[in-house]
Write an enzyme that holds these catalytic residues in place. Structure first.
Site, PDB file in Angstrom:
ATOM      1  N   HIS A 131       0.805  -1.215   0.000  1.00  0.00           N
ATOM      2  CA  HIS A 131       0.000   0.000   0.000  1.00  0.00           C
ATOM      3  C   HIS A 131       0.838   1.265   0.000  1.00  0.00           C
ATOM      4  O   HIS A 131       0.561   2.229  -0.706  1.00  0.00           O
ATOM      5  CB  HIS A 131      -0.898   0.034   1.247  1.00  0.00           C
ATOM      6  CG  HIS A 131      -2.275  -0.491   1.016  1.00  0.00           C
ATOM      7  ND1 HIS A 131      -3.193   0.137   0.218  1.00  0.00           N
ATOM      8  CD2 HIS A 131      -2.891  -1.581   1.503  1.00  0.00           C
ATOM      9  CE1 HIS A 131      -4.324  -0.556   0.211  1.00  0.00           C
ATOM     10  NE2 HIS A 131      -4.164  -1.597   0.982  1.00  0.00           N
ATOM     11  N   GLU A 158      -5.170  -1.380  12.954  1.00  0.00           N
ATOM     12  CA  GLU A 158      -6.311  -1.186  12.055  1.00  0.00           C
ATOM     13  C   GLU A 158      -6.932  -2.546  11.705  1.00  0.00           C
ATOM     14  O   GLU A 158      -8.150  -2.728  11.773  1.00  0.00           O
ATOM     15  CB  GLU A 158      -5.821  -0.480  10.788  1.00  0.00           C
ATOM     16  CG  GLU A 158      -6.898  -0.243   9.750  1.00  0.00           C
ATOM     17  CD  GLU A 158      -6.330   0.320   8.459  1.00  0.00           C
ATOM     18  OE1 GLU A 158      -7.127   0.806   7.640  1.00  0.00           O
ATOM     19  OE2 GLU A 158      -5.087   0.276   8.262  1.00  0.00           O
ATOM     20  N   ASP A 179     -11.035  -5.572   2.442  1.00  0.00           N
ATOM     21  CA  ASP A 179     -10.652  -4.370   1.707  1.00  0.00           C
ATOM     22  C   ASP A 179     -11.646  -4.039   0.600  1.00  0.00           C
ATOM     23  O   ASP A 179     -11.818  -2.866   0.253  1.00  0.00           O
ATOM     24  CB  ASP A 179      -9.270  -4.555   1.074  1.00  0.00           C
ATOM     25  CG  ASP A 179      -8.142  -4.444   2.083  1.00  0.00           C
ATOM     26  OD1 ASP A 179      -8.385  -3.915   3.183  1.00  0.00           O
ATOM     27  OD2 ASP A 179      -7.025  -4.902   1.767  1.00  0.00           O
ATOM     28  N   HIS A 205     -29.358  30.241  37.421  1.00  0.00           N
ATOM     29  CA  HIS A 205     -29.867  28.873  37.265  1.00  0.00           C
ATOM     30  C   HIS A 205     -30.745  28.499  38.456  1.00  0.00           C
ATOM     31  O   HIS A 205     -31.852  27.978  38.298  1.00  0.00           O
ATOM     32  CB  HIS A 205     -28.699  27.875  37.174  1.00  0.00           C
ATOM     33  CG  HIS A 205     -28.018  27.847  35.856  1.00  0.00           C
ATOM     34  ND1 HIS A 205     -27.296  28.909  35.372  1.00  0.00           N
ATOM     35  CD2 HIS A 205     -27.931  26.870  34.912  1.00  0.00           C
ATOM     36  CE1 HIS A 205     -26.777  28.589  34.191  1.00  0.00           C
ATOM     37  NE2 HIS A 205     -27.154  27.342  33.894  1.00  0.00           N
TER      38      HIS A 205
END
Length: 451
Positions: free
Chosen positions: A280, A345, A379, A438
């Protein structure tokens, strides 16, 4: 350099932690000198990538289309008459590609759509006797998708990013992709994938200029609410810099895979899976964890044989020099601990009984169980998006999924009885924090609601 010489086997786990298992922060990345030198040609001075990206984003934010065209020409050497290609042009590309490729794209699209359609994500409303609480799930108004396409066209990334957004119900999807390495425009396979996904337009813009265009909009490119998709260093830095003005899916770096294997694994398959990821990028990580020294050596031998047949050998060898290799562990328990610490991953389990080990996995973008569930299927066509957390972010982040494309709005609809019951506690907490307005707002409701 040979594949055998480049692939390293670590028998010392601590040494591996200091080497291939060591995480590298985006903030500490060593920028190649060639990249800095190129800045001289583009900017007229030596600047780091972070500054280059900052200048590009600022320019596009101010000048829109004119800046996009200038940066397209300076960086990618393109000056198209139109930045946007139409649905008709995408369908022409679809009709021109090989039938096998068209069938593969259409089959992948169906798998991806079916997988994400199963994700349970819906609004809920609990109407009790005293009032109503709930959550409203709504898609974001628009999404920008970056599709890498410079050194290699990635039509699969278009499908893996666009289709989950469509399933989530996002009404506007903007896709940007750079021209091919020859500068001749968008690769036909990416255009064809756009047709398969049903896109109306696709923009020929790459790098940081694409992220800036989608983040802030221009005369031609619509601005979006969130941006997803992986890219090179400049894309990642641009996503980091526009975050806050828009949402992002994460800072996605080079691909990485860990293969945990025991003596039952086929070294040929393990080597093939590791090489598939190493090709890759020169910064890709492909790591084998195994308690079997014999298997580690067999995988090393297979890599030296199989790499000879690959087209992208230079990339594979460069990756091996930096972030690839095998680590021999004491046992599988240690291998899984290292894998959880690394938070890869992709985590591939090439062990005799992978299902018996799934409980050991805490941190991974995707888990691939057994030799038949090889990562290449993930993939391209298995179904889950291949856009996954990298760089150790799998410790807290998830693969691209429907949750990236929706937002949650809390719903509060209490009646008078429940408001009076909850009010005193709210008043007490507000007073403790020193927020008297508040406290007064709660107290007034109590006073008006008293008999």
């Amino acid at each position: 350099m040979s594949g055998e010489a480049a692939w390293r086997t670590f028998t010392d786990v601590e040494a591996a932690k200091r080497s291939i298992l060591k995480r590298h922060s985006l903030r500490d990345i060593d920028v190649p000198e060639a990249l800095i030198e190129r800045s001289v040609a583009i900017f007229g001075e030596r600047i780091m990538p972070e500054e280059a990206v900052r200048r590009i984003i600022r320019d596009i934010r101010v000048r829109g289309d004119a800046a996009i065209r200038e940066w397209n020409l300076k960086i990618d050497n393109i000056n198209p008459d139109r930045m946007a290609l139409s649905a008709e042009e995408m369908h022409e590309a679809l009709g021109a590609i090989a039938p096998e490729l068209r069938g593969a794209l259409e089959g992948a699209a169906e798998q991806i759509r079916n997988f994400h359609a199963k994700q349970a994500i819906s609004s809920w409303i609990d109407a009790g006797k005293d009032g109503t609480l709930g959550q409203l799930i709504r898609p974001v108004d628009s999404v920008g998708v970056y599709v890498p396409g410079g050194t290699a066209p990635l039509p699969s990334s278009l499908l893996m990013s666009v289709i989950p957004a469509q399933v989530a119900g996002v009404p506007q999807i903007v896709v940007c992709t750079p021209p091919g390495s020859g500068g001749g425009g968008i690769h036909p396979a990416i255009l064809a994938a756009g047709a398969v996904a049903g896109l109306e337009k696709i923009y020929c813009i790459g790098g940081a200029q694409a992220i800036a265009a989608m983040a802030y909009g221009s005369e031609t490119v619509p601005g979006v609410a969130t941006i997803v998709g992986a890219g090179n260093l400049f894309v990642t830095l641009a996503k980091q810099q526009v975050y806050g003005d828009v949402g992002i899916d994460g800072l996605l770096g080079p691909t990485e895979t860990l293969v945990i294997a025991d003596e039952s694994a086929d070294p040929r398959l393990a080597a093939a899976d590791l090489l598939a990821q190493a090709e890759h990028d020169v910064l890709a990580s492909a790591i084998l964890l195994t308690p079997s020294l014999a298997l580690a050596e067999a995988v090393r031998n297979e890599i030296s044989v199989q790499v000879a047949a690959l087209d992208r050998q230079d990339i594979v060898f460069a990756a091996m020099d930096e972030r690839c290799g095998a680590v021999v562990t004491a046992d599988l328990d240690e291998a899984f601990q290292l894998a959880n610490d690394y938070a890869a991953e992709h985590l591939c389990l090439l062990v005799a009984d992978p299902w018996s080990w799934i409980g050991k996995v805490r941190n991974a973008g995707g888990v691939f169980l057994g030799e038949h569930s090889y990562e290449v299927l993930g993939d391209y066509i298995a179904g889950p998006s291949h856009v996954m957390p990298t760089g150790g972010t799998a410790r807290f982040a998830s693969p691209l999924n429907l949750l990236h494309f929706v937002k949650v709005t809390s719903l509060i609809a209490l009646d008078k009885t429940s408001a009076l019951a909850l009010g005193p506690a709210a008043e007490t907490l507000a007073s403790a924090e020193g927020l008297t307005a508040h406290a007064a707002a709660a107290r007034l409701r109590r006073e008006l609601g008293a008999p």
